[in-house]
Design a protein around this motif. Sequence first.
Motif, short mmCIF file in Angstrom:
data_model
loop_
_atom_site.label_atom_id
_atom_site.label_comp_id
_atom_site.label_asym_id
_atom_site.label_seq_id
_atom_site.Cartn_x
_atom_site.Cartn_y
_atom_site.Cartn_z
N MET A 119 0.83 -1.19 0.00
CA MET A 119 0.00 0.00 0.00
C MET A 119 0.88 1.26 0.00
N ILE A 120 2.00 1.20 0.72
CA ILE A 120 2.89 2.36 0.78
C ILE A 120 3.44 2.69 -0.60
N TRP A 121 3.82 1.64 -1.36
CA TRP A 121 4.34 1.88 -2.71
C TRP A 121 3.27 2.53 -3.60
N LEU A 122 2.02 2.09 -3.45
CA LEU A 122 0.95 2.68 -4.24
C LEU A 122 0.74 4.15 -3.87
N ILE A 123 0.77 4.45 -2.58
CA ILE A 123 0.60 5.83 -2.11
C ILE A 123 1.76 6.70 -2.60
N LEU A 124 2.99 6.19 -2.44
CA LEU A 124 4.15 6.95 -2.91
C LEU A 124 4.10 7.17 -4.43
N GLY A 125 3.74 6.15 -5.14
CA GLY A 125 3.66 6.26 -6.60
C GLY A 125 2.60 7.24 -7.05
N THR A 126 1.44 7.19 -6.41
CA THR A 126 0.37 8.11 -6.76
C THR A 126 0.78 9.55 -6.45
N ALA A 127 1.37 9.75 -5.27
CA ALA A 127 1.82 11.09 -4.90
C ALA A 127 2.90 11.59 -5.86
N ALA A 128 3.83 10.72 -6.24
CA ALA A 128 4.91 11.11 -7.14
C ALA A 128 4.37 11.48 -8.52
N VAL A 129 3.38 10.73 -9.01
CA VAL A 129 2.81 11.02 -10.32
C VAL A 129 2.03 12.34 -10.29
N VAL A 130 1.29 12.55 -9.20
CA VAL A 130 0.52 13.79 -9.08
C VAL A 130 1.45 15.00 -9.00
N TYR A 169 6.99 3.29 -9.08
CA TYR A 169 6.45 3.07 -7.74
C TYR A 169 5.05 2.44 -7.80
N ILE A 170 4.25 2.92 -8.73
CA ILE A 170 2.90 2.36 -8.88
C ILE A 170 2.97 0.91 -9.33
N ILE A 171 3.84 0.61 -10.26
CA ILE A 171 3.98 -0.77 -10.75
C ILE A 171 4.46 -1.68 -9.62
N ILE A 172 5.44 -1.24 -8.85
CA ILE A 172 5.93 -2.04 -7.73
C ILE A 172 4.83 -2.24 -6.71
N GLY A 173 4.05 -1.20 -6.43
CA GLY A 173 2.94 -1.31 -5.50
C GLY A 173 1.90 -2.31 -5.95
N ILE A 174 1.56 -2.30 -7.23
CA ILE A 174 0.59 -3.26 -7.77
C ILE A 174 1.13 -4.68 -7.67
N LEU A 175 2.42 -4.87 -7.98
CA LEU A 175 3.02 -6.20 -7.89
C LEU A 175 3.03 -6.72 -6.45
N PHE A 176 3.42 -5.87 -5.50
CA PHE A 176 3.41 -6.29 -4.09
C PHE A 176 2.00 -6.61 -3.62
N PHE A 177 1.03 -5.77 -3.99
CA PHE A 177 -0.35 -5.98 -3.57
C PHE A 177 -0.90 -7.26 -4.19
N GLY A 178 -0.59 -7.52 -5.45
CA GLY A 178 -1.02 -8.76 -6.11
C GLY A 178 -0.41 -9.98 -5.46
N THR A 179 0.87 -9.90 -5.09
CA THR A 179 1.52 -11.01 -4.39
C THR A 179 0.85 -11.25 -3.04
N TYR A 180 0.54 -10.18 -2.32
CA TYR A 180 -0.15 -10.31 -1.03
C TYR A 180 -1.50 -11.00 -1.21
#
Length: 111
Positions: A1-12, A23-34
């Motif tokens: 979730m942190i990677w998704l938040i960081l990625g979204t903030a960085a893109v914005v 960051y968004i891609i890493i967040g999606i991969l980690f969340f999918g693995t979870y």
Amino acid sequence: MIWLILGTAAVVLDSHNIFSYGYIIIGILFFGTYLFENSKQYLTIENGTISKNHLIPKTVNLNEIEGVKKFAGEYTLKTHKTELKINTELIEENSLTKLDAVLENLNLETK
């Protein structure tokens, strides 16, 4: 979730930086693995095999196991080709008792 938040903030904040999308891609991969690992059991024993369920599952036939090593909350099942390491801290107490019973029925030397 942190990677998704960081990625979204960085893109914005800076959408021109291509690394922000990483960051968004890493967040999606980690969340999918979870989600995958949370929906599957850690270990499955059926049809004469023990399977460790991960993204890349590892399976060992019970009749090929040559030795079992128990050390520091980890079981290592050895065959002539591979080793399967099982973290017993991730297994419920009832299931661990059943795993111990299956391994004892193999009549192998335990180290």
